[in-house]
Design an enzyme around this catalytic site. Sequence first.
Site, PDB file in Angstrom:
ATOM      1  N   ASP A  41       0.865  -1.185   0.000  1.00 61.06           N
ATOM      2  CA  ASP A  41       0.000   0.000   0.000  1.00 61.06           C
ATOM      3  C   ASP A  41       0.904   1.238   0.000  1.00 61.06           C
ATOM      4  O   ASP A  41       1.830   1.322   0.812  1.00 61.06           O
ATOM      5  CB  ASP A  41      -0.914  -0.015   1.239  1.00 61.06           C
ATOM      6  CG  ASP A  41      -2.046   0.988   1.141  1.00 61.06           C
ATOM      7  OD1 ASP A  41      -1.764   2.187   0.922  1.00 61.06           O
ATOM      8  OD2 ASP A  41      -3.211   0.585   1.282  1.00 61.06           O
ATOM      9  N   GLN A 104     -14.581   2.368   1.477  1.00 60.35           N
ATOM     10  CA  GLN A 104     -13.840   1.973   0.268  1.00 60.35           C
ATOM     11  C   GLN A 104     -13.512   3.206  -0.578  1.00 60.35           C
ATOM     12  O   GLN A 104     -14.363   4.085  -0.774  1.00 60.35           O
ATOM     13  CB  GLN A 104     -14.675   0.987  -0.558  1.00 60.35           C
ATOM     14  CG  GLN A 104     -13.928   0.412  -1.750  1.00 60.35           C
ATOM     15  CD  GLN A 104     -14.755  -0.618  -2.531  1.00 60.35           C
ATOM     16  OE1 GLN A 104     -15.960  -0.762  -2.308  1.00 60.35           O
ATOM     17  NE2 GLN A 104     -14.105  -1.308  -3.450  1.00 60.35           N
ATOM     18  N   HIS A 110     -10.249  -5.668  -2.649  1.00 62.42           N
ATOM     19  CA  HIS A 110      -8.918  -5.850  -2.065  1.00 62.42           C
ATOM     20  C   HIS A 110      -9.036  -6.012  -0.566  1.00 62.42           C
ATOM     21  O   HIS A 110     -10.003  -5.575   0.056  1.00 62.42           O
ATOM     22  CB  HIS A 110      -8.001  -4.673  -2.403  1.00 62.42           C
ATOM     23  CG  HIS A 110      -8.539  -3.342  -1.982  1.00 62.42           C
ATOM     24  ND1 HIS A 110      -9.474  -2.654  -2.717  1.00 62.42           N
ATOM     25  CD2 HIS A 110      -8.296  -2.578  -0.890  1.00 62.42           C
ATOM     26  CE1 HIS A 110      -9.776  -1.528  -2.106  1.00 62.42           C
ATOM     27  NE2 HIS A 110      -9.082  -1.459  -0.987  1.00 62.42           N
ATOM     28  N   HIS A 112      -6.776  -5.516   3.057  1.00 59.62           N
ATOM     29  CA  HIS A 112      -5.618  -4.902   3.707  1.00 59.62           C
ATOM     30  C   HIS A 112      -5.014  -5.894   4.701  1.00 59.62           C
ATOM     31  O   HIS A 112      -5.744  -6.505   5.493  1.00 59.62           O
ATOM     32  CB  HIS A 112      -6.036  -3.655   4.492  1.00 59.62           C
ATOM     33  CG  HIS A 112      -6.630  -2.562   3.657  1.00 59.62           C
ATOM     34  ND1 HIS A 112      -5.916  -1.444   3.279  1.00 59.62           N
ATOM     35  CD2 HIS A 112      -7.864  -2.410   3.115  1.00 59.62           C
ATOM     36  CE1 HIS A 112      -6.693  -0.642   2.559  1.00 59.62           C
ATOM     37  NE2 HIS A 112      -7.882  -1.216   2.447  1.00 59.62           N
TER      38      HIS A 112
HETATM   39  P1  AMP Z   1      -9.805   1.212   0.437  1.00 58.57           P
HETATM   40  O1  AMP Z   1     -10.285   2.351   1.277  1.00 58.57           O
HETATM   41  O2  AMP Z   1      -9.959  -0.107   1.110  1.00 58.57           O
HETATM   42  O3  AMP Z   1     -10.428   1.259  -0.938  1.00 58.57           O
HETATM   43  O4  AMP Z   1      -8.247   1.422   0.325  1.00 58.57           O
HETATM   44  C1  AMP Z   1      -7.550   1.657  -0.846  1.00 58.57           C
HETATM   45  C2  AMP Z   1      -6.084   1.621  -0.487  1.00 58.57           C
HETATM   46  O5  AMP Z   1      -5.351   1.674  -1.666  1.00 58.57           O
HETATM   47  C3  AMP Z   1      -5.616   2.784   0.405  1.00 58.57           C
HETATM   48  O6  AMP Z   1      -5.044   2.243   1.588  1.00 58.57           O
HETATM   49  C4  AMP Z   1      -4.572   3.481  -0.458  1.00 58.57           C
HETATM   50  O7  AMP Z   1      -3.484   3.932   0.300  1.00 58.57           O
HETATM   51  C5  AMP Z   1      -4.177   2.394  -1.424  1.00 58.57           C
HETATM   52  N1  AMP Z   1      -3.699   2.835  -2.724  1.00 58.57           N
HETATM   53  C6  AMP Z   1      -4.221   3.799  -3.521  1.00 58.57           C
HETATM   54  N2  AMP Z   1      -3.540   3.882  -4.670  1.00 58.57           N
HETATM   55  C7  AMP Z   1      -2.553   2.940  -4.613  1.00 58.57           C
HETATM   56  C8  AMP Z   1      -1.513   2.537  -5.494  1.00 58.57           C
HETATM   57  N3  AMP Z   1      -1.323   3.102  -6.684  1.00 58.57           N
HETATM   58  N4  AMP Z   1      -0.685   1.542  -5.101  1.00 58.57           N
HETATM   59  C9  AMP Z   1      -0.843   0.950  -3.894  1.00 58.57           C
HETATM   60  N5  AMP Z   1      -1.812   1.292  -3.015  1.00 58.57           N
HETATM   61  C10 AMP Z   1      -2.656   2.274  -3.366  1.00 58.57           C
END
Ligand code: AMP
Length: 152
Positions: A41, A104, A110, A112
């Site tokens: 992340d 989200q 995905h 975490h």
């Molecule tokens: P969510 O709120 O579960 O949709 O979390 C999305 C996650 O994706 C967040 O923790 C972001 O920090 C992470 N994220 C966003 N863009 C990227 C990226 N390009 N590469 C890796 N992680 C990312």
Amino acid sequence: MTEFSDDIPGYDDENIFAKILRGEIPCHKVYENDDFIAFMDVMPQAAGHTLVVPKAPSRNLLDADAEVLAKLMPFTQRIARAVRTAFSADGVTIMQFNEPAGGQTVFHLHVHVIPRHEGMPLKRHEGGMEKGEVLMANADKIRAALKTTPKS
Ligand code: AMP
């Protein structure tokens, strides 16, 4: 994959994880097989924060294929074990968010995987960007731990 009804949008293949899966933008990859990819992340809530992403397109848990979900937990377990080893963690937090109201922000399913240490609070979700070299070093540590992590 089930389509959502009118009030919830469906899958948009221009989301950032779809672009990572197509190789259009880079990631710090930890592991990949036919069904899943795990990468760092970029805004970690703790050092070693890893994302597990199914390759099959679905917006989140709500429209995901049952077959994908059945494989997702064993894969997540393997990554979680390696993350725990790599960061000598006391525990591992697993989180998964569905729809904006559920927290989200990226609309491709995905999970975490976050290593935890006693007394250390999580950083803010969507906090600051980590340096590339730090993410690379953390991915290396998890990759090394995976070599000695038993498959489920
Ligand atoms: P969510 O709120 O579960 O949709 O979390 C999305 C996650 O994706 C967040 O923790 C972001 O920090 C992470 N994220 C966003 N863009 C990227 C990226 N390009 N590469 C890796 N992680 C990312």
